[in-house]
Design a protein around this motif. Structure first.
Motif, PDB file in Angstrom:
ATOM      1  N   HIS A 147       6.947  13.909   2.414  1.00  0.00           N
ATOM      2  CA  HIS A 147       7.378  15.075   1.627  1.00  0.00           C
ATOM      3  C   HIS A 147       8.751  15.553   2.091  1.00  0.00           C
ATOM      4  N   ILE A 148       8.946  15.586   3.417  1.00  0.00           N
ATOM      5  CA  ILE A 148      10.236  16.014   3.962  1.00  0.00           C
ATOM      6  C   ILE A 148      11.335  15.060   3.518  1.00  0.00           C
ATOM      7  N   ARG A 149      11.067  13.769   3.556  1.00  0.00           N
ATOM      8  CA  ARG A 149      12.066  12.788   3.129  1.00  0.00           C
ATOM      9  C   ARG A 149      12.462  13.019   1.671  1.00  0.00           C
ATOM     10  N   GLN A 150      11.496  13.360   0.840  1.00  0.00           N
ATOM     11  CA  GLN A 150      11.772  13.502  -0.590  1.00  0.00           C
ATOM     12  C   GLN A 150      12.567  14.772  -0.912  1.00  0.00           C
ATOM     13  N   VAL A 151      12.307  15.853  -0.180  1.00  0.00           N
ATOM     14  CA  VAL A 151      12.988  17.113  -0.508  1.00  0.00           C
ATOM     15  C   VAL A 151      14.251  17.341   0.314  1.00  0.00           C
ATOM     16  N   ALA A 152      14.446  16.578   1.386  1.00  0.00           N
ATOM     17  CA  ALA A 152      15.566  16.848   2.296  1.00  0.00           C
ATOM     18  C   ALA A 152      16.937  16.824   1.623  1.00  0.00           C
ATOM     19  N   PRO A 153      17.258  15.823   0.797  1.00  0.00           N
ATOM     20  CA  PRO A 153      18.594  15.846   0.183  1.00  0.00           C
ATOM     21  C   PRO A 153      18.849  17.102  -0.637  1.00  0.00           C
ATOM     22  N   MET A 154      17.873  17.522  -1.442  1.00  0.00           N
ATOM     23  CA  MET A 154      18.101  18.699  -2.288  1.00  0.00           C
ATOM     24  C   MET A 154      18.074  20.003  -1.484  1.00  0.00           C
ATOM     25  N   ALA A 155      17.427  20.001  -0.330  1.00  0.00           N
ATOM     26  CA  ALA A 155      17.364  21.212   0.494  1.00  0.00           C
ATOM     27  C   ALA A 155      18.572  21.362   1.411  1.00  0.00           C
ATOM     28  N   LEU A 156      19.263  20.249   1.714  1.00  0.00           N
ATOM     29  CA  LEU A 156      20.297  20.298   2.750  1.00  0.00           C
ATOM     30  C   LEU A 156      21.704  19.903   2.307  1.00  0.00           C
ATOM     31  N   ARG A 157      21.836  19.157   1.215  1.00  0.00           N
ATOM     32  CA  ARG A 157      23.153  18.582   0.911  1.00  0.00           C
ATOM     33  C   ARG A 157      24.234  19.637   0.719  1.00  0.00           C
ATOM     34  N   HIS A 158      23.866  20.824   0.273  1.00  0.00           N
ATOM     35  CA  HIS A 158      24.872  21.866   0.031  1.00  0.00           C
ATOM     36  C   HIS A 158      25.093  22.762   1.243  1.00  0.00           C
ATOM     37  N   ARG A 159      24.459  22.423   2.367  1.00  0.00           N
ATOM     38  CA  ARG A 159      24.589  23.250   3.576  1.00  0.00           C
ATOM     39  C   ARG A 159      25.382  22.547   4.681  1.00  0.00           C
ATOM     40  N   LEU A 160      25.929  21.389   4.396  1.00  0.00           N
ATOM     41  CA  LEU A 160      26.601  20.603   5.424  1.00  0.00           C
ATOM     42  C   LEU A 160      28.105  20.807   5.391  1.00  0.00           C
ATOM     43  N   ARG A 161      28.676  20.864   6.573  1.00  0.00           N
ATOM     44  CA  ARG A 161      30.125  20.896   6.674  1.00  0.00           C
ATOM     45  C   ARG A 161      30.657  19.473   6.604  1.00  0.00           C
ATOM     46  N   ARG A 162      31.771  19.306   5.927  1.00  0.00           N
ATOM     47  CA  ARG A 162      32.348  17.973   5.763  1.00  0.00           C
ATOM     48  C   ARG A 162      33.006  17.529   7.062  1.00  0.00           C
ATOM     49  N   GLY A 163      32.562  16.389   7.612  1.00  0.00           N
ATOM     50  CA  GLY A 163      33.154  15.863   8.834  1.00  0.00           C
ATOM     51  C   GLY A 163      34.510  15.239   8.542  1.00  0.00           C
ATOM     52  N   VAL A 164      35.502  15.541   9.381  1.00  0.00           N
ATOM     53  CA  VAL A 164      36.863  15.039   9.160  1.00  0.00           C
ATOM     54  C   VAL A 164      36.894  13.517   9.156  1.00  0.00           C
ATOM     55  N   LEU A 165      36.094  12.881  10.034  1.00  0.00           N
ATOM     56  CA  LEU A 165      36.104  11.431  10.161  1.00  0.00           C
ATOM     57  C   LEU A 165      34.978  10.771   9.378  1.00  0.00           C
ATOM     58  N   ASP A 166      34.214  11.565   8.645  1.00  0.00           N
ATOM     59  CA  ASP A 166      33.072  11.026   7.903  1.00  0.00           C
ATOM     60  C   ASP A 166      33.399  10.995   6.416  1.00  0.00           C
ATOM     61  N   GLU A 167      33.611   9.807   5.873  1.00  0.00           N
ATOM     62  CA  GLU A 167      33.973   9.670   4.466  1.00  0.00           C
ATOM     63  C   GLU A 167      32.751   9.591   3.557  1.00  0.00           C
ATOM     64  N   THR A 168      31.549   9.519   4.130  1.00  0.00           N
ATOM     65  CA  THR A 168      30.345   9.441   3.299  1.00  0.00           C
ATOM     66  C   THR A 168      29.978  10.822   2.771  1.00  0.00           C
ATOM     67  N   GLY A 169      29.262  10.856   1.685  1.00  0.00           N
ATOM     68  CA  GLY A 169      28.839  12.125   1.116  1.00  0.00           C
ATOM     69  C   GLY A 169      27.679  12.725   1.883  1.00  0.00           C
ATOM     70  N   SER A 170      27.350  13.966   1.532  1.00  0.00           N
ATOM     71  CA  SER A 170      26.270  14.677   2.217  1.00  0.00           C
ATOM     72  C   SER A 170      24.939  13.961   2.082  1.00  0.00           C
TER      73      SER A 170
END
Length: 326
Positions: free
Chosen positions: A289-312
């Motif tokens: 359940h956590i795996r399924q909801v994690a992207p929608m629960a967290l993707r908008h709460r992450l700071r963009r890493g300067v060296l990380d070109e991948t998306g949230s």
């Protein structure tokens, strides 16, 4: 009465539909933010879900002053769906107090706003990223508290305003401030389908609905009843779904791994995981359940890493792979 496009007939957009179902089961999730292209069924999905839900007691919808028990009756009303226009003024949103009448006649003359109309249902805001920040902030405050307070020159009116807030927007037309975005419970991404068969099926269903809406809706009655039954069972089971300490630990480790600020992400993971488990008929929240909801629960709460070109989303999925063995 106009027939709404059936929720079950929407092609694809599975993440958006799941997020809306989770919010329908547990309004404490904090609403849903939908990012994506125009014409991908965002408002259609929200309107369809509101139309699918069973009527609610009239006393639980609309405006009635806080502290005053609403008149009880057996009357029911459809679940409200309110579309908030971009140009809406603050008075139209929260309601207006007639100070002249209040001071002259000694009565609190209050004209309910859109928040009162949305009570008990859904408040939808298209292009929320173009709305003034103070209006968005106000909406999020009311959605979290479940009460609208209007104060003017020492006068105040309170009334219930419990609704599921759904915002949509295209990031190319302006970003929503991170402080505001973080307060939405779930965030989903929708894109124009690139699979030919899906696009053709969407055209066929839209055409059938436009030509004979009643007949088209009738063909989806069984699927709609199944979805409605799932929501009803989910709401009834929600309070009894257990969240083991191991799952809480997983949620915290995930938030640490992806660098989510604050604890709102973990709270949303817990609530969304519980709502999903209830929808699925499970008695406890598990790693799946956590795996399924994690992207929608967290993707908008992450700071963009300067060296990380991948998306949230990619960062979250990578962290999940590390924390949850295959």
């Amino acid at each position: 009465m106009r027939v709404s496009f059936p929720f079950s007939a929407i092609v694809g957009q599975d993440e958006m539909k799941l997020a809306l179902l989770i919010a329908a089961v547990d309004a404490r999730i904090g609403g849903v933010m939908v990012f994506g292209d125009r014409g991908t069924g965002k408002s259609t999905a929200v309107r369809a879900l509101a139309a699918l839900l069973p009527p609610i007691p009239a006393a639980e919808a609309g405006y009635h002053p806080a502290g005053e028990a609403p008149v009880r009756s057996k009357a029911t009303t459809p679940v409200p769906f309110v579309d908030l226009p971009l140009g809406a003024t603050e008075d139209r949103v929260v309601g207006a107090l007639d100070l002249e009448r209040a001071l002259g006649a000694g009565v609190k003359a209050f004209e309910p706003g859109l928040l009162a109309r949305a009570n008990g249902g859904f408040l939808y805001i298209d292009e929320v990223n173009l709305l003034e920040d103070h209006i968005v902030d106000l909406l999020l405050d009311v959605a979290a508290s479940g009460e609208n307070v209007v104060e003017r020159e020492g006068l105040s009116v309170r009334h219930p305003a419990r609704f599921v807030l759904v915002g949509s927007g295209n990031p190319e037309e302006g970003e929503l401030r991170p402080q505001l975005l973080d307060r939405f419970g779930l965030s989903v991404e929708v894109r124009t389908p690139q699979v030919l068969a899906e696009r053709v099926e969407i055209l066929k269903r839209c055409d059938a609905f436009e030509r004979t809406p009643d007949a088209f809706a009738a063909t989806w009655t069984k699927a709609e009843r199944k979805t409605l039954k799932r929501i009803a069972h989910g709401r009834a089971a929600l309070v009894s779904v257990a969240v083991p300490d191991a799952v809480l630990g997983l949620a915290s480790r995930l938030c640490i791994a992806v660098g989510a600020d604050g604890l709102r992400g973990e709270l949303t993971l817990m609530r969304a995981g519980r709502a999903l488990a209830a929808l699925d008929g499970d008695t406890a929240v598990g790693p799946g359940h956590i795996r399924q909801v994690a992207p929608m629960a967290l993707r908008h709460r992450l700071r963009r890493g300067v060296l990380d070109e991948t998306g949230s989303t990619a960062r979250i999925e990578r962290a999940l792979d590390d924390l949850i063995p295959a």
